[in-house]
Design a protein around this motif. Structure first.
Motif, PDB file in Angstrom:
ATOM      1  N   ALA A 261     -41.271  37.325  20.324  1.00 27.99           N
ATOM      2  CA  ALA A 261     -42.225  38.477  20.264  1.00 27.99           C
ATOM      3  C   ALA A 261     -41.861  39.612  20.672  1.00 27.99           C
ATOM      4  O   ALA A 261     -42.164  40.885  20.055  1.00 27.99           O
ATOM      5  N   ASP A 262     -40.984  39.882  21.896  1.00 27.47           N
ATOM      6  CA  ASP A 262     -40.292  41.095  22.358  1.00 27.47           C
ATOM      7  C   ASP A 262     -39.320  41.622  21.106  1.00 27.47           C
ATOM      8  O   ASP A 262     -38.911  42.650  21.318  1.00 27.47           O
ATOM      9  N   ARG A 263     -38.877  40.693  20.049  1.00 30.00           N
ATOM     10  CA  ARG A 263     -37.819  41.361  19.428  1.00 30.00           C
ATOM     11  C   ARG A 263     -38.714  41.391  17.914  1.00 30.00           C
ATOM     12  O   ARG A 263     -38.349  42.355  17.222  1.00 30.00           O
ATOM     13  N   SER A 264     -39.522  40.692  17.427  1.00 28.74           N
ATOM     14  CA  SER A 264     -40.240  40.987  16.302  1.00 28.74           C
ATOM     15  C   SER A 264     -41.399  40.068  16.353  1.00 28.74           C
ATOM     16  O   SER A 264     -41.354  38.434  16.255  1.00 28.74           O
ATOM     17  N   ILE A 265     -42.682  40.671  16.349  1.00 30.28           N
ATOM     18  CA  ILE A 265     -43.940  39.931  16.349  1.00 30.28           C
ATOM     19  C   ILE A 265     -44.136  39.277  14.892  1.00 30.28           C
ATOM     20  O   ILE A 265     -44.603  38.008  14.903  1.00 30.28           O
ATOM     21  N   GLU A 266     -44.104  40.033  13.911  1.00 32.58           N
ATOM     22  CA  GLU A 266     -44.458  39.338  12.493  1.00 32.58           C
ATOM     23  C   GLU A 266     -43.522  38.089  12.276  1.00 32.58           C
ATOM     24  O   GLU A 266     -44.007  37.120  11.615  1.00 32.58           O
ATOM     25  N   LEU A 269     -44.661  34.966  14.111  1.00 35.61           N
ATOM     26  CA  LEU A 269     -45.581  34.481  13.580  1.00 35.61           C
ATOM     27  C   LEU A 269     -45.593  33.776  12.356  1.00 35.61           C
ATOM     28  O   LEU A 269     -45.954  32.747  12.007  1.00 35.61           O
ATOM     29  N   ILE A 270     -44.780  34.440  11.463  1.00 36.59           N
ATOM     30  CA  ILE A 270     -44.430  33.763  10.262  1.00 36.59           C
ATOM     31  C   ILE A 270     -43.725  32.154  10.486  1.00 36.59           C
ATOM     32  O   ILE A 270     -44.085  31.459   9.724  1.00 36.59           O
ATOM     33  N   GLY A 271     -42.787  32.272  11.164  1.00 40.01           N
ATOM     34  CA  GLY A 271     -41.840  30.876  11.395  1.00 40.01           C
ATOM     35  C   GLY A 271     -42.839  30.095  12.168  1.00 40.01           C
ATOM     36  O   GLY A 271     -42.893  28.724  11.756  1.00 40.01           O
ATOM     37  N   SER A 272     -43.574  30.453  12.789  1.00 40.57           N
ATOM     38  CA  SER A 272     -44.403  29.642  13.917  1.00 40.57           C
ATOM     39  C   SER A 272     -45.696  28.938  12.996  1.00 40.57           C
ATOM     40  O   SER A 272     -46.003  27.747  12.994  1.00 40.57           O
ATOM     41  N   PHE A 273     -46.116  29.781  12.130  1.00 38.12           N
ATOM     42  CA  PHE A 273     -47.506  29.212  11.255  1.00 38.12           C
ATOM     43  C   PHE A 273     -46.687  28.310  10.056  1.00 38.12           C
ATOM     44  O   PHE A 273     -47.532  27.160   9.813  1.00 38.12           O
ATOM     45  N   ALA A 274     -45.737  28.683   9.824  1.00 37.01           N
ATOM     46  CA  ALA A 274     -45.144  27.674   8.914  1.00 37.01           C
ATOM     47  C   ALA A 274     -44.676  26.253   9.307  1.00 37.01           C
ATOM     48  O   ALA A 274     -44.940  25.337   8.902  1.00 37.01           O
ATOM     49  N   LEU A 275     -44.035  26.155  10.520  1.00 40.72           N
ATOM     50  CA  LEU A 275     -43.786  25.152  11.491  1.00 40.72           C
ATOM     51  C   LEU A 275     -45.011  24.418  11.469  1.00 40.72           C
ATOM     52  O   LEU A 275     -44.825  22.975  11.538  1.00 40.72           O
ATOM     53  N   LEU A 276     -46.005  25.088  12.148  1.00 37.04           N
ATOM     54  CA  LEU A 276     -47.509  24.324  12.525  1.00 37.04           C
ATOM     55  C   LEU A 276     -47.980  23.616  11.204  1.00 37.04           C
ATOM     56  O   LEU A 276     -48.392  22.413  11.348  1.00 37.04           O
ATOM     57  N   ALA A 277     -48.092  24.167  10.106  1.00 37.70           N
ATOM     58  CA  ALA A 277     -48.711  23.484   8.843  1.00 37.70           C
ATOM     59  C   ALA A 277     -47.923  22.327   8.416  1.00 37.70           C
ATOM     60  O   ALA A 277     -48.420  21.228   8.274  1.00 37.70           O
ATOM     61  N   ALA A 278     -46.356  22.493   8.667  1.00 34.03           N
ATOM     62  CA  ALA A 278     -45.601  21.239   8.158  1.00 34.03           C
ATOM     63  C   ALA A 278     -45.863  20.108   9.169  1.00 34.03           C
ATOM     64  O   ALA A 278     -45.914  19.004   8.765  1.00 34.03           O
ATOM     65  N   VAL A 279     -45.699  20.563  10.337  1.00 36.77           N
ATOM     66  CA  VAL A 279     -45.789  19.349  11.361  1.00 36.77           C
ATOM     67  C   VAL A 279     -47.047  18.797  11.330  1.00 36.77           C
ATOM     68  O   VAL A 279     -47.100  17.354  11.828  1.00 36.77           O
ATOM     69  N   LEU A 280     -48.079  19.333  11.160  1.00 33.58           N
ATOM     70  CA  LEU A 280     -49.562  18.614  11.136  1.00 33.58           C
ATOM     71  C   LEU A 280     -49.594  17.504  10.105  1.00 33.58           C
ATOM     72  O   LEU A 280     -50.257  16.851  10.095  1.00 33.58           O
ATOM     73  N   SER A 304     -47.880  25.448  18.227  1.00 28.91           N
ATOM     74  CA  SER A 304     -49.139  25.945  18.316  1.00 28.91           C
ATOM     75  C   SER A 304     -49.278  27.006  19.446  1.00 28.91           C
ATOM     76  O   SER A 304     -49.985  27.866  19.365  1.00 28.91           O
ATOM     77  N   PHE A 305     -48.497  26.873  20.413  1.00 29.82           N
ATOM     78  CA  PHE A 305     -48.429  27.948  21.406  1.00 29.82           C
ATOM     79  C   PHE A 305     -47.262  29.361  21.286  1.00 29.82           C
ATOM     80  O   PHE A 305     -47.396  30.133  22.027  1.00 29.82           O
ATOM     81  N   ALA A 306     -46.558  29.047  20.344  1.00 29.27           N
ATOM     82  CA  ALA A 306     -45.388  30.136  19.951  1.00 29.27           C
ATOM     83  C   ALA A 306     -46.461  31.194  19.366  1.00 29.27           C
ATOM     84  O   ALA A 306     -45.913  32.226  19.223  1.00 29.27           O
ATOM     85  N   ILE A 307     -47.536  30.869  18.773  1.00 32.32           N
ATOM     86  CA  ILE A 307     -48.321  31.976  18.074  1.00 32.32           C
ATOM     87  C   ILE A 307     -49.184  32.638  19.096  1.00 32.32           C
ATOM     88  O   ILE A 307     -49.461  33.934  18.766  1.00 32.32           O
ATOM     89  N   VAL A 308     -49.225  32.156  20.251  1.00 31.39           N
ATOM     90  CA  VAL A 308     -50.166  33.074  21.271  1.00 31.39           C
ATOM     91  C   VAL A 308     -49.633  34.372  21.908  1.00 31.39           C
ATOM     92  O   VAL A 308     -50.538  35.458  21.512  1.00 31.39           O
ATOM     93  N   PRO A 309     -48.480  34.540  22.367  1.00 28.23           N
ATOM     94  CA  PRO A 309     -48.016  35.794  22.874  1.00 28.23           C
ATOM     95  C   PRO A 309     -48.056  36.829  21.733  1.00 28.23           C
ATOM     96  O   PRO A 309     -48.412  38.057  21.868  1.00 28.23           O
ATOM     97  N   PRO A 310     -47.373  36.519  20.354  1.00 30.03           N
ATOM     98  CA  PRO A 310     -47.326  37.587  19.630  1.00 30.03           C
ATOM     99  C   PRO A 310     -48.831  37.881  19.147  1.00 30.03           C
ATOM    100  O   PRO A 310     -48.996  39.069  18.810  1.00 30.03           O
ATOM    101  N   LEU A 311     -49.533  37.041  18.945  1.00 29.43           N
ATOM    102  CA  LEU A 311     -51.129  37.217  18.394  1.00 29.43           C
ATOM    103  C   LEU A 311     -51.698  38.297  19.508  1.00 29.43           C
ATOM    104  O   LEU A 311     -52.396  39.317  18.924  1.00 29.43           O
ATOM    105  N   GLN A 312     -51.507  37.961  20.650  1.00 23.95           N
ATOM    106  CA  GLN A 312     -52.151  38.836  21.782  1.00 23.95           C
ATOM    107  C   GLN A 312     -51.526  40.274  21.778  1.00 23.95           C
ATOM    108  O   GLN A 312     -52.251  41.198  21.767  1.00 23.95           O
ATOM    109  N   MET A 313     -50.238  40.336  21.532  1.00 26.43           N
ATOM    110  CA  MET A 313     -49.557  41.741  21.544  1.00 26.43           C
ATOM    111  C   MET A 313     -49.876  42.343  20.233  1.00 26.43           C
ATOM    112  O   MET A 313     -49.948  43.485  20.194  1.00 26.43           O
ATOM    113  N   ARG A 314     -50.113  41.788  19.131  1.00 28.15           N
ATOM    114  CA  ARG A 314     -50.344  42.231  17.735  1.00 28.15           C
ATOM    115  C   ARG A 314     -51.879  43.003  18.270  1.00 28.15           C
ATOM    116  O   ARG A 314     -51.916  44.341  17.622  1.00 28.15           O
TER     117      ARG A 314
END
Length: 386
Positions: A261-266, A269-280, A304-314
């Motif tokens: 997230a210190d490099r790119s928040i967006e 998040l895109i990679g983390s949500f895609a991975l989360l949907a697939a793994v579930l 699940s938790f790769a989304i937390v810091p970028p969501l908070q920073m967003r």
């Protein structure tokens, strides 16, 4: 990130809050049996806590805007300690429900103010990492604290487990007092400005994304113990080990999310949500096979938790000059997602759709979060083109 006493103290507080938030999910069968209620009814204790966070986040943040930040954080942990002590003394379902709401009132303000304090303890280019360091306490809770509370709930009862969590609160109060310097509230704190920030479209969009994203996690995690017992046929010791494995995944995901997230928040998040949907989706298919289920649980935790810091920073970035209330509201948004997820998973179970359908419902929420993010990312490009 080098050891920072202030971040360590914040992480201890986050650890205690993580244990009290997640432990009831591991103790749902024990609590339900002892209080003579159904599993979905016991699941409402999770929703009640989440709604308490949602109410307490703005209330505590606005009424304490002029307090010294260290004093405020200690006072919030005192509420945490009191609420868990009341849970340990609960004589029935209604008492426990009320105690959980009291406990929740500290949660949003602690993480909201704590995130701002953590970001101020490090150079600007490492702020997402500092927020992730504080949230490490939350993820470590899932490795050690939650499995231990689950074991204690089954071995000696859920009331002693809550008493132990109250003791963690006392330790956190001492750590905050010793590790943080006096932190006066920002000069000229403007409550009106904090409230106006919440009306910004970017802030509201960021909060909505947090709600949907968090619900993807909690739709499934709220009922993880019944899933592991009934579909994976895991023994108590194996359930504890799998909960620890999930916590390891959360910790890894938190570190990865903070660094990326210190490099790119967006993009994070895109990679983390895609991975989360697939793994579930995969988890729904492999529940009966322990090795495959374990692998899916680890990856699920990371996503699940790769989304937390970028969501908070967003949210903090969207709020700009008035981040305290928006930051606390984002924690409330996480917990609104918690409540929605717990209710959604309970509804799937109550409808007789089966436990694999719970994981599919979580995957659908992750896909919805990804769609929201892509729409939000597209709007500035469309405006620029226009």
């Amino acid at each position: 990130m080098k050891l920072n006493p202030g971040l360590l103290a914040l992480a201890i507080g986050a650890f205690g809050i993580g244990v009290t938030e997640f432990a009831p999910m591991g103790m749902l069968p024990v609590i339900a049996a002892d209080l003579h209620v159904s599993i979905p009814s016991a699941g409402l204790l999770v929703s009640a806590y989440a709604l308490g966070v949602l109410i307490g986040a703005p209330l505590m943040t606005l009424t304490t805007a002029r307090l010294d930040r260290r004093t405020l954080l200690i006072a919030l942990m005192a509420i945490f300690t009191l609420g868990n002590a009341l849970s340990a003394l609960a004589g029935g379902y209604a008492w426990l429900m009320a105690a959980r709401v009291v406990t929740a009132f500290n949660h949003g303000a602690f993480f909201g103010v704590g995130a701002v304090v953590a970001a101020g303890l490090v150079p600007p280019e490492r702020r997402a990492g500092a927020v992730a360091a504080m949230f490490t306490g939350l993820t470590v809770a899932t490795i050690g604290g939650v499995p231990l509370a689950t074991w204690a709930g089954e071995a000696i009862g859920w009331r002693p487990a809550f008493a132990g969590i109250a003791a963690i609160g006392a330790v956190a109060m001492a750590a905050l007092r010793l590790a943080l310097p006096p932190l006066p509230a920002p000069a000229g704190a403007d409550l009106a400005a904090e409230l106006r920030v919440l009306a910004r479209g970017r802030v509201l969009a960021a909060l909505a994304l947090t709600v949907v994203g968090a619900s993807a996690m909690f739709t499934v995690f709220t009922y993880i113990v019944p899933i592991l017992r009934e579909r994976t046929h895991a023994a108590t010791a194996t359930v504890t080990a799998l909960l620890m494995l999930y916590g390891v995944g959360l910790t890894i995901g938190n570190m990865i999310g903070g660094r990326l997230a210190d490099r790119s928040i967006e993009r994070t998040l895109i990679g983390s949500f895609a991975l989360l949907a697939a793994v579930l989706v995969v988890f729904a298919a492999v529940m009966p096979w322990l090795p495959l289920a374990a692998a899916a649980i680890l990856v699920w935790g990371i996503a699940s938790f790769a989304i937390v810091p970028p969501l908070q920073m967003r949210v903090m970035a969207a709020a700009g000059e008035a981040p305290n209330l928006a930051s606390a509201m984002n924690i409330g948004a996480f917990n609104l997602g918690n409540a929605i997820g717990a209710a959604l998973g309970g509804g799937v179970i109550a409808a007789g759709l089966g436990l694999p359908a719970v994981a599919l419902a979580g995957a659908a929420m992750a896909a919805a979060a990804l769609a929201l993010l892509l729409v939000a990312a597209r709007q500035p490009r469309v405006a620029a083109a226009a």
